[in-house]
Design a protein around this motif. Structure first.
Motif, PDB file in Angstrom:
ATOM      1  N   VAL A  68       0.832  -1.207   0.000  1.00 36.94           N
ATOM      2  CA  VAL A  68       0.000   0.000   0.000  1.00 36.94           C
ATOM      3  C   VAL A  68       0.864   1.253   0.000  1.00 36.94           C
ATOM      4  O   VAL A  68       0.590   2.221  -0.728  1.00 36.94           O
ATOM      5  CB  VAL A  68      -0.956  -0.012   1.210  1.00 36.94           C
ATOM      6  CG1 VAL A  68      -1.651   1.337   1.356  1.00 36.94           C
ATOM      7  CG2 VAL A  68      -1.983  -1.125   1.060  1.00 36.94           C
ATOM      8  N   LEU A  69       1.933   1.236   0.820  1.00 43.61           N
ATOM      9  CA  LEU A  69       2.816   2.402   0.868  1.00 43.61           C
ATOM     10  C   LEU A  69       3.502   2.647  -0.471  1.00 43.61           C
ATOM     11  O   LEU A  69       3.618   3.786  -0.935  1.00 43.61           O
ATOM     12  CB  LEU A  69       3.861   2.214   1.968  1.00 43.61           C
ATOM     13  CG  LEU A  69       3.366   2.355   3.409  1.00 43.61           C
ATOM     14  CD1 LEU A  69       4.488   2.037   4.390  1.00 43.61           C
ATOM     15  CD2 LEU A  69       2.840   3.773   3.658  1.00 43.61           C
ATOM     16  N   ALA A  71       2.425   1.696  -3.435  1.00 35.78           N
ATOM     17  CA  ALA A  71       1.412   2.142  -4.400  1.00 35.78           C
ATOM     18  C   ALA A  71       1.060   3.613  -4.171  1.00 35.78           C
ATOM     19  O   ALA A  71       0.942   4.397  -5.132  1.00 35.78           O
ATOM     20  CB  ALA A  71       0.164   1.276  -4.294  1.00 35.78           C
ATOM     21  N   ALA A  72       0.912   3.994  -2.896  1.00 35.15           N
ATOM     22  CA  ALA A  72       0.595   5.392  -2.593  1.00 35.15           C
ATOM     23  C   ALA A  72       1.735   6.309  -3.019  1.00 35.15           C
ATOM     24  O   ALA A  72       1.518   7.396  -3.572  1.00 35.15           O
ATOM     25  CB  ALA A  72       0.309   5.549  -1.105  1.00 35.15           C
ATOM     26  N   LEU A  75       1.656   6.682  -6.822  1.00 30.43           N
ATOM     27  CA  LEU A  75       0.579   7.580  -7.250  1.00 30.43           C
ATOM     28  C   LEU A  75       0.927   9.039  -6.965  1.00 30.43           C
ATOM     29  O   LEU A  75       0.681   9.928  -7.797  1.00 30.43           O
ATOM     30  CB  LEU A  75      -0.724   7.205  -6.548  1.00 30.43           C
ATOM     31  CG  LEU A  75      -1.385   5.891  -6.992  1.00 30.43           C
ATOM     32  CD1 LEU A  75      -2.600   5.600  -6.127  1.00 30.43           C
ATOM     33  CD2 LEU A  75      -1.786   5.970  -8.459  1.00 30.43           C
ATOM     34  N   ALA A  76       1.498   9.271  -5.780  1.00 30.82           N
ATOM     35  CA  ALA A  76       1.880  10.641  -5.441  1.00 30.82           C
ATOM     36  C   ALA A  76       2.966  11.157  -6.379  1.00 30.82           C
ATOM     37  O   ALA A  76       2.936  12.314  -6.824  1.00 30.82           O
ATOM     38  CB  ALA A  76       2.356  10.695  -3.989  1.00 30.82           C
TER      39      ALA A  76
END
Length: 317
Positions: A68-69, A71-72, A75-76
């Protein structure tokens, strides 16, 4: 109201994904490949495959929190790249419309002025040839007329008015102001906010779409410049950059031409409505130079401080 806000949020999210996230994700992927392969193994798929396998085998690679980290963060980073490209695009649009009064801009502007002057001399010579070749009752020689059309087309390709800006786009947008003032003696800068209020919805939609396309071309140029930076570490990015920049320039010329034509057409079709609403014209009367003078003086509200602008130079095409 909830339905309206929901639809608005959906459209904004779609635009954010289309304009920033997807191009940004592609750019982040290219940067990642460039950092892994470099110039030495630029086209080595096995090196990239080995790097991916190493990531997959790393401790904690399968943990949900880490995924999740990552992927985040991706995206950022993609969104940040999109914002950077948009900012570069704004700078590019400013350069396209720059006046070019110093440095390289001044040299380019002088070069374009000289090109236009030589092209216009060919137009003058071709017009003279048409007049001299006229033999009543058959009219001018067909070859002379064809030469005149070719000379006019060549001059218009440089600029419809005497060139003065470093770029074709800057001159094409500037030509709208000069042509409108030449035809109606209207100050387009002062007229435009009132004209926008008078436009019907289809005309507004067309202008908005044309302006959005023009801005998208500038933003695409921003992406090309960013890919050019990646080429310092991975040479295939230079190919991507060149193709992107060439595509952006072709699109920019087309969108600038369309935007300029729509702006001029808006004045032709709706300038009379503004003059009528201001009480300068009676209903169904046409906008002309006299009424355009009155409209400009009324809208500027500073005619006593600033004299009327002179007519643009000869050579409007």
């Amino acid at each position: 109201m909830n339905a309206f806000l929901g639809e608005l949020g959906r459209k904004l999210a779609e635009r954010w994904v289309t304009l920033l996230l997807l191009p940004g994700a592609l750019y982040v992927a290219v940067v990642t490949v460039a950092s892994v392969l470099g110039h030495g193994r630029a086209l080595d798929p096995r090196g990239l495959s080995s790097w991916i396998d190493g990531l997959a085998a790393a401790p904690g690679a399968g943990q949900v929190g880490i995924v999740v980290l990552v992927a985040a963060g991706a995206l950022a980073t993609a969104a940040g790249a999109g914002l950077a490209a948009a900012a570069l695009g704004e700078g590019v649009a400013l350069l396209w419309a720059a006046e070019g009064r110093r440095g390289p801009g001044r040299w380019l502007a002088e070069w374009r002025r000289e090109r236009w002057r030589r092209a216009y001399e060919k137009v003058v010579a071709a017009r003279r040839a048409v007049v001299l070749s006229a033999v009543p009752p058959h009219g001018a020689d067909l070859e002379a007329r064809a030469a005149l059309r070719a000379a006019l087309d060549g001059c218009r390709r440089i600029c419809p008015v005497p060139a003065d800006r470093p770029t074709w786009i800057g001159d094409r947008l500037r030509a709208v102001d000069l042509r409108v003032h030449h035809a109606y003696r209207v100050d387009l800068e002062a007229l435009w906010p009132r004209l926008w209020l008078a436009l019907q919805e289809p005309a507004r939609a067309e202008l908005t779409e044309a302006y959005a396309a023009y801005r998208a071309s500038a933003r695409l140029t921003g992406w090309g410049l960013m890919y050019l930076l990646v080429a310092l570490w991975w040479w295939p990015a230079a190919v991507v950059a060149v193709v992107t920049l060439a595509t952006a320039w072709v699109r920019a010329r087309g969108t600038a031409e369309a935007l300029a034509d729509l702006l001029e057409g808006a004045v032709d079709l709706y300038g009379r409505d503004v003059a009528t609403a201001l009480g300068v014209l009676i209903a169904d009367a046409g906008l002309d130079r006299a009424s355009g003078d009155a409209v400009s003086a009324l809208l500027r509200k500073d005619g006593a401080l600033h004299p009327e602008p002179a007519d643009p130079p000869a050579g409007l095409l």
